[in-house]
Write an enzyme that holds these catalytic residues in place. Structure first.
Site, PDB file in Angstrom:
ATOM      1  CD  GLU A  41      10.084  12.918  11.483  1.00  0.00           C
ATOM      2  OE1 GLU A  41       8.627  12.300  11.541  1.00  0.00           O
ATOM      3  OE2 GLU A  41      10.930  12.254  11.027  1.00  0.00           O
ATOM      4  CE  LYS A  70      -2.293   3.224   2.034  1.00  0.00           C
ATOM      5  NZ  LYS A  70      -1.355   4.681   1.478  1.00  0.00           N
ATOM      6  CB  CYS A 123      13.696   8.284   8.834  1.00  0.00           C
ATOM      7  SG  CYS A 123      14.424   7.180   7.167  1.00  0.00           S
ATOM      8  CD  GLU A 178      12.863   1.072   8.218  1.00  0.00           C
ATOM      9  OE1 GLU A 178      13.586  -0.448   8.209  1.00  0.00           O
ATOM     10  OE2 GLU A 178      12.867   1.817   8.052  1.00  0.00           O
TER      11      GLU A 178
END
Ligand code: NAD
Length: 508
Positions: free
Chosen positions: A402, A194, A303, A269
């Site tokens: 973040e 997906k 990331c 992750e």
């Protein structure tokens, strides 16, 4: 590092390769067939460069996920029993085709995500490298260990866990998809992928190349759609044994809850707010280049970006001055321009989020230094100037959250203990970077940082056999090398007696 193609060549290639999406909707790939959603629902995909409409994409829901999961389940026995050398051959063929289509993949990714060609040309090739690396490991994936005792031979074997779901984000979608899908296929799993709804196009290319390479029907299925519909249904499907997910920490929490009733195995992750610690004895020139590279490459939508720079106070002011000067020279430009480093952010909503931190930084008492101008870039694009926040403290939101854009927060520290305390005072634990010429200190700080991956005197240079993943809110589990197979496979222990042990006799 720069692309071998000129801007005009890239533009011509993009025009050629994206034309098809204007005339034919992006469909799911289920059991080797291209299909629309039963509901007929679609969503629109726009380019972050100028808002241009790129494609109508089939919007999958529970029905499409069910069909894809059933196809993956039906294909599983044959694919997992296919000899490793044969899986290796097919996966190398996927890599060959990725390499042959690398420029097409790169220009499509640039136009769909806003990432610049400078990095996407490499990302496409890295996708091929991911397939080759795991292809080569496929023949030994089932191998185990011999663990003999005095009376038994214990030995282990590994078996593919079953059909798995792979859910990927939009920041480098092609490369990240291959990083998850290649080991799953090499292990003998079948896959329902997906892709992220903001960047669906290169997932279409990957599924086409996989079919062309000879991957049997049902082994790789792709269902487009939104997280709350297609994504959620995938995480809840009983035929899907594990979910490999890359995305936000909050989404990881949801996926864990969604998968609880079917006891899904999850590999996460997730986000990061990674510290790069610069001691006063560091090679300052290399540290400066690495800091700039690790936050302003890939639009800062990375990331492992070094989004918090912790600088020893004795060199802080001079280092920040040099950082600001270097940042000012980082060009923002059209993603297909081989000279551009920063392109438009993926979506207007994401651009608004990133820019909201500029006001927040001022409100929190930090100074906002802006980089290259965005004047003259195509209108309607999600352009942002790179920024450096100085005078920050670690308790500020600009130091804790973040941002996932080209925004770097600079924080001074006093000594080694202070640097470690600041670095670890955060919800995340994905990566950390240490710059020092003191070898012992490099090791000490690396050991003390609570994160899954530490680079000492280096930017993020990946070694595919090495483990990748984070601690705390940055993830659960590792992949890379054999760690990937551990996730996609079940380990079985078989104990065979030498007939020398005493079998207890009960009942006479
Ligand atoms: P996201 O979590 O919003 O979406 C990621 C994927 O999850 C998308 O495909 C989305 O459709 C799907 N999704 C959303 N809600 C879902 C649900 N309830 N159930 C199932 N699927 C769902 O993340 P994003 O904004 O696309 O990506 C950016 C994030 O990804 C950042 O936090 C970044 O740090 C992280 N990321 C982490 C790594 C890593 O290796 N740690 C790598 C790249 C990106």
């Amino acid at each position: 590092m720069a692309s071998a193609h000129t801007f005009d060549e890239n533009l011509a290639a993009a025009t050629e390769h994206l034309a098809r999406f204007a005339s034919e909707p992006v469909l799911h790939l289920i059991n080797g067939e291209r299909v629309a959603s039963t509901s007929g629902e679609t969503f629109d995909d726009h380019s972050p460069i100028d808002g241009a409409h790129l494609a109508k994409v089939s919007s999958g829901g529970a029905q499409e996920i069910d069909a894809a999961a059933n196809a993956a389940a039906a294909a599983f026995d044959t694919w997992s029993a296919t000899p490793g050398v044969e899986r290796k051959r097919i996966l190398h063929r996927v890599a060959d085709l990725i390499e042959r289509h690398a420029h097409q993949i790169a220009v499509t990714e640039c136009v769909d995500t806003g990432q610049t060609m400078r990095f996407m040309s490499h990302a496409a090739l890295r996708g091929a490298a991911n397939f080759r690396f795991f292809a080569d490991l496929a023949p030994g994936a089932n191998d185990g260990q011999a663990l003999p005792t005095d009376h038994h031979l214990n030995y282990t074997t590994r078996h593919a866990i079953g059909p798995v779901g792979v859910i990927t984000p939009w920041n480098t979608p092609f490369m990240l998809s291959t990083w998850k899908i290649a080991p799953a296929l090499a292990a003998g799993c079948t896959v329902v992928h997906k892709p992220a709804e903001w960047s669906p196009l290169t997932a279409q290319l990957l599924s086409e190349l996989a079919l062309e390479a000879g991957l049997p029907a049902g082994v790789l299925n792709t269902v487009h759609g939104f997280g709350e519909t297609a994504g959620q249904a995938l995480t809840q499907h009983p035929a899907i044994k594990a979910i490999a997910f890359v995305g936000e920490s909050s989404t990881g929490s949801k996926i864990q809850a969604q998968g609880a009733p079917t006891l899904k195995r999850n590999h996460f992750e997730l986000g990061g707010k990674n510290p790069v610690i610069v001691f006063d004895d560091a090679d300052i020139e290399r540290a400066l280049d690495a800091v700039i590279f690790m936050i302003y490459s890939l639009n800062g939508e990375r990331c492992t970006s070094s989004s918090r720079v912790l600088i020893q106070r004795s060199i802080h002011d001079a280092f920040v001055e040099r950082l600001a000067a270097k940042m000012a020279a980082v060009p923002v430009g059209h993603p297909l321009d081989p000279g551009a480093v920063i392109g438009p952010l993926i979506h207007d909503r994401h651009r608004a989020k990133v820019c909201s931190y500029h006001q927040l930084a001022q409100a929190e008492g930090a100074t906002v230094i802006t980089g290259a101008s965005i004047d003259g870039l195509p209108s309607g694009g999600n352009w942002v100037q790179p920024v450096l926040y100085t005078g920050a403290t670690n308790d500020m939101r600009i130091a804790q959250e973040e941002i996932f854009g080209p925004a770097l927060t600079a924080i001074p520290f006093e000594d080694e203990a202070d640097a470690i305390a600041i670095a670890n005072d955060i919800a995340y634990g994905l990566a950390g970077y240490v710059w020092t010429s003191d070898l012992g200190r490099g090791h000490r700080v690396a050991r003390a940082l609570d994160a899954g991956m530490i680079w000492v005197n280096s930017q993020n240079v990946r070694h595919l056999p090495a483990p990748f993943g984070g601690t705390k809110a940055s993830g659960i589990g590792r992949d890379g090398g054999d760690w990937s197979f551990d996730f996609y496979m079940e380990t079985k222990n078989i104990a065979v007696a030498y007939d020398t042990h005493a079998v207890p006799r009960l009942g006479g």
